[in-house]
Design a protein around this motif. Sequence first.
Motif, PDB file in Angstrom:
ATOM      1  N   HIS A  71       0.856  -1.178   0.000  1.00  0.00           N
ATOM      2  CA  HIS A  71       0.000   0.000   0.000  1.00  0.00           C
ATOM      3  C   HIS A  71       0.893   1.229   0.000  1.00  0.00           C
ATOM      4  O   HIS A  71       1.687   1.438   0.928  1.00  0.00           O
ATOM      5  CB  HIS A  71      -0.923  -0.001   1.225  1.00  0.00           C
ATOM      6  N   TRP A 111      -7.547   6.337   4.575  1.00  0.00           N
ATOM      7  CA  TRP A 111      -8.309   6.564   3.355  1.00  0.00           C
ATOM      8  C   TRP A 111      -8.164   8.022   2.947  1.00  0.00           C
ATOM      9  O   TRP A 111      -8.476   8.926   3.726  1.00  0.00           O
ATOM     10  CB  TRP A 111      -9.808   6.285   3.577  1.00  0.00           C
ATOM     11  N   HIS A 167      -5.501   3.392  -5.223  1.00  0.00           N
ATOM     12  CA  HIS A 167      -6.325   3.120  -4.035  1.00  0.00           C
ATOM     13  C   HIS A 167      -7.613   3.921  -4.159  1.00  0.00           C
ATOM     14  O   HIS A 167      -7.871   4.535  -5.201  1.00  0.00           O
ATOM     15  CB  HIS A 167      -5.524   3.454  -2.756  1.00  0.00           C
ATOM     16  N   HIS A 168      -8.432   3.934  -3.071  1.00  0.00           N
ATOM     17  CA  HIS A 168      -9.749   4.592  -3.169  1.00  0.00           C
ATOM     18  C   HIS A 168      -9.651   6.079  -3.519  1.00  0.00           C
ATOM     19  O   HIS A 168     -10.613   6.658  -4.005  1.00  0.00           O
ATOM     20  CB  HIS A 168     -10.512   4.474  -1.848  1.00  0.00           C
ATOM     21  N   TYR A 210      -3.596  -3.972  -7.466  1.00  0.00           N
ATOM     22  CA  TYR A 210      -4.864  -3.600  -6.845  1.00  0.00           C
ATOM     23  C   TYR A 210      -5.331  -2.359  -7.580  1.00  0.00           C
ATOM     24  O   TYR A 210      -4.570  -1.391  -7.711  1.00  0.00           O
ATOM     25  CB  TYR A 210      -4.561  -3.318  -5.378  1.00  0.00           C
ATOM     26  N   ASP A 231     -11.186  -4.667  -4.782  1.00  0.00           N
ATOM     27  CA  ASP A 231     -11.604  -4.448  -3.402  1.00  0.00           C
ATOM     28  C   ASP A 231     -13.091  -4.105  -3.370  1.00  0.00           C
ATOM     29  O   ASP A 231     -13.535  -3.210  -4.078  1.00  0.00           O
ATOM     30  CB  ASP A 231     -10.778  -3.264  -2.866  1.00  0.00           C
ATOM     31  N   ALA A 284     -14.489  -2.848  -0.788  1.00  0.00           N
ATOM     32  CA  ALA A 284     -14.691  -1.729   0.146  1.00  0.00           C
ATOM     33  C   ALA A 284     -14.968  -0.437  -0.621  1.00  0.00           C
ATOM     34  O   ALA A 284     -14.469  -0.235  -1.726  1.00  0.00           O
ATOM     35  CB  ALA A 284     -13.457  -1.542   1.010  1.00  0.00           C
ATOM     36  N   GLU A 321      -9.328  -8.421   8.433  1.00  0.00           N
ATOM     37  CA  GLU A 321      -8.015  -7.883   8.040  1.00  0.00           C
ATOM     38  C   GLU A 321      -7.005  -8.087   9.166  1.00  0.00           C
ATOM     39  O   GLU A 321      -6.001  -7.383   9.252  1.00  0.00           O
ATOM     40  CB  GLU A 321      -8.162  -6.396   7.674  1.00  0.00           C
ATOM     41  N   ASN A 359     -11.684   3.057   6.945  1.00  0.00           N
ATOM     42  CA  ASN A 359     -11.643   1.590   6.862  1.00  0.00           C
ATOM     43  C   ASN A 359     -12.010   0.876   8.159  1.00  0.00           C
ATOM     44  O   ASN A 359     -11.429  -0.148   8.503  1.00  0.00           O
ATOM     45  CB  ASN A 359     -10.248   1.150   6.404  1.00  0.00           C
ATOM     46  N   ASN A 381     -14.127  -2.913   7.697  1.00  0.00           N
ATOM     47  CA  ASN A 381     -13.319  -4.110   7.428  1.00  0.00           C
ATOM     48  C   ASN A 381     -12.263  -4.342   8.490  1.00  0.00           C
ATOM     49  O   ASN A 381     -11.801  -5.463   8.676  1.00  0.00           O
ATOM     50  CB  ASN A 381     -12.619  -3.984   6.078  1.00  0.00           C
TER      51      ASN A 381
HETATM   52  C1  FUL Z   1      -9.809  -2.539   2.305  1.00  0.00           C
HETATM   53  C2  FUL Z   1      -9.467  -1.088   1.929  1.00  0.00           C
HETATM   54  O1  FUL Z   1     -10.521  -0.219   2.253  1.00  0.00           O
HETATM   55  C3  FUL Z   1      -8.218  -0.816   2.710  1.00  0.00           C
HETATM   56  O2  FUL Z   1      -7.837   0.533   2.607  1.00  0.00           O
HETATM   57  C4  FUL Z   1      -7.137  -1.740   2.206  1.00  0.00           C
HETATM   58  O3  FUL Z   1      -6.838  -1.438   0.865  1.00  0.00           O
HETATM   59  C5  FUL Z   1      -7.585  -3.200   2.334  1.00  0.00           C
HETATM   60  C6  FUL Z   1      -6.650  -4.177   1.738  1.00  0.00           C
HETATM   61  O4  FUL Z   1      -8.825  -3.367   1.744  1.00  0.00           O
HETATM   62  O5  FUL Z   1     -11.004  -2.959   1.964  1.00  0.00           O
END
Ligand code: FUL
Length: 742
Positions: free
Chosen positions: A67, A78, A116-117, A162, A235, A237, A277, A699, A702
């Motif tokens: 990450h 985030w 990422h997001h 990712y 992902d 999320a 996680e 986050n 999760n």
């Molecule tokens: C989650 C994400 O929201 C986290 O930031 C991170 O990337 C994790 C691996 O997955 O769902």
Amino acid sequence: MKKIILSALGILLLSCQTGSQSSITPQSTIKIEEGDGKEAIIEKAAHVVPTENQLDALRNEFIAFIHFGPNTFTRKEWGDGMEDPAVFDLKTLDADQWCRTMKAAGMKKVILTAKHHDGFVLWQSRYTGHGVMSSGFRNGKGDVLKDLSESCRKYGLKLGFYLSPADLYQIEHPEGLYGNLSKYTKRTIPREVPGRPFENKTTFEFEVDDYNEYFLNQLFEILTEYGEIHEVWFDGAHPKRKGGQKYNYPAWRELIRTLAPKAVIFGREDIRWCGNEAGATRQTEWNVISYADNPDALSQFNDLTDTDLGSREKLYQGKYLHYQQAETDTSIREGWFYRDDTHQKVRSADDVFDIYERSVGGNATLLLNIPPNREGAFSPRDVEVLEEVGKRIRETYGENLLQDAKGPKQVLDGDPDTYLLLGKNKREIVITLRAPATINRLMLQEAIATHSERVEQHAVDAWLDNQWKEIATATNIGYKRILRFPEVTTNKIRIRVLESRLDPAISHVSAHYYPTRPPQLAFSRDKEGMVAIAPLQAEFNWNPHGENASGNLNTGYEIFYTLNGSEPTRNSYQYKNPIKVENNVLKAVSFNNGVQGAIHSEAFGIVKKEWKLLKASSQLNDRMAATQAFDANRRTYWQSEDGAAPHFIAIDLGKEQELKAMVYTPQTFHPEGMMARGIIQVSADGKNWKTVETFEFGNLINNPTPRSHRFANPVTTRYVRVEATGIAENGRSVTISELDFL
Ligand code: FUL
């Protein structure tokens, strides 16, 4: 036993070799037909096998997550998509150091957060300016994915990426394409960009809208310009479900399957999230699981979090049986992104090795995140832990103590394609060693490629004092099961399969020894501020012999601790009974036979004995009382009433206290009420309030772990009020297990 090659002929041949005279062809998805009885369903389940790519992914066993992005610099979990690309202030990048370290740890593949997001892209995309191209990194010419792919080639690591479907830049920015209600029309992927042709001339036609086109164009770039890609990580999320954007997943899949024929897809049909996680794997992690709908045609990302996914009862309820292996993901550091080397905890080698044994040895793949720091490298502490873990894996599992033992050749020859089929009458394997050996680990594997996962219950015996003594039991085996037990010295072991779906095919048995380590430690503090130190109990403790999380049963350990921030040694205070800790960092370590264990440390704040509730906005009922937000008990929590915003709690601390940080511990019973944003207020009289801090935690659903917010300036007050201004997933009530102030 001959090697079995999965060709059409091989499959035919195989159907006759399953020992059950079954006519079912092994496949990764098998439909349950109307009228299939329980027996027929189990017979089908016993023929659900991984695809070639899934098998290849399973064999990687231990893989890395990276990450990296603006959050590395803003210290957030985030981002919000509104970051100025300049915050990605990367001056140096050493992807070779990442790869060297991952290699030393024994990892086989690495997955980078290409986006990422927050929507910031780490490669030179043609389709957005929100990324490295607009940062100062190598004058806007840098490409993290390129550096990593070149290092991967150099060090022999596989590469995956990712790419977050949820994209806050595209959601929130005026020019964002996400949920912009654009028309679905026929579009050619990749869209041509003048002056930037692709070497790969493949094109696709899809009926898509703007965001799906953008996403497909980016998939095309990554899948064609960075070498062979082995995993694509989607992902589920989502920080903000705005605009009702739909994903045209069938198009994404077609593109991936065409351009990256060796890639497995995470979050969809190939690989599933293990459901947490924290690095936990279920006691019985079936990879043959049941689906109510066709798993290849799901419209959603599927996060499967039930404790049971593949028991017989579960299978009977399904309409499809599907092979979908678990990836256990967790981070070596607190949180997914690097923050700092002082406050952010790093897992110890004991901890990572324990997670490795429970996940890889529990029929899952371990995906461990190592977040690079702001110098573009792994921090020295992370490197040290990874090198140590790699050494322990090699030393423990690189040596098979059954090397020259006598027994069925198919399980001892180290060839994953040979297996011993255990018929109904004799479901046991006896292995005799040439000389007695001391062992405390046994590794078992089934021939899943051809015979699926069938063992449901098994036991291991050792020949001790002229008789068999049971030393370990467990449920399923599947790809791999590592059994951990107190050491025994024996020259004969026996494996008994107690329950199975048809005749199981065992492909591997090996025995190992892992030197006893002092236990990992855990702290618990009561309302009076008394802290008890004890061995950490594994969250999912799948050995019925009651081992602790380090996989050891040793009781001859001693614990030492410090309260002044220094590293504890044998000369520190020895722990006997609970100790009072207030506004201090407690560090403790255990010793066993001269060996030092992992240091455990925790900052404890103000003791909550004198705290009183001034007022809470509401409480759902008496069982969710507001006082439970500060009762020093993580098993209870406060929940406010649904929709009764603003949700707040005001506390009288009993006397004036200096506050430097707040710690929010979310409840872990359900995903509701996670306090994602809020304000902290103080008051001189408990009536008039002044805001001193605002906080934000990402986050939480999760990863519901305690989150700290450090104050810009310490404040001294007797009255403090915390108000939630944002609840995760637009929740309508707030839940707090504990509030602490340091
Ligand atoms: C989650 C994400 O929201 C986290 O930031 C991170 O990337 C994790 C691996 O997955 O769902």
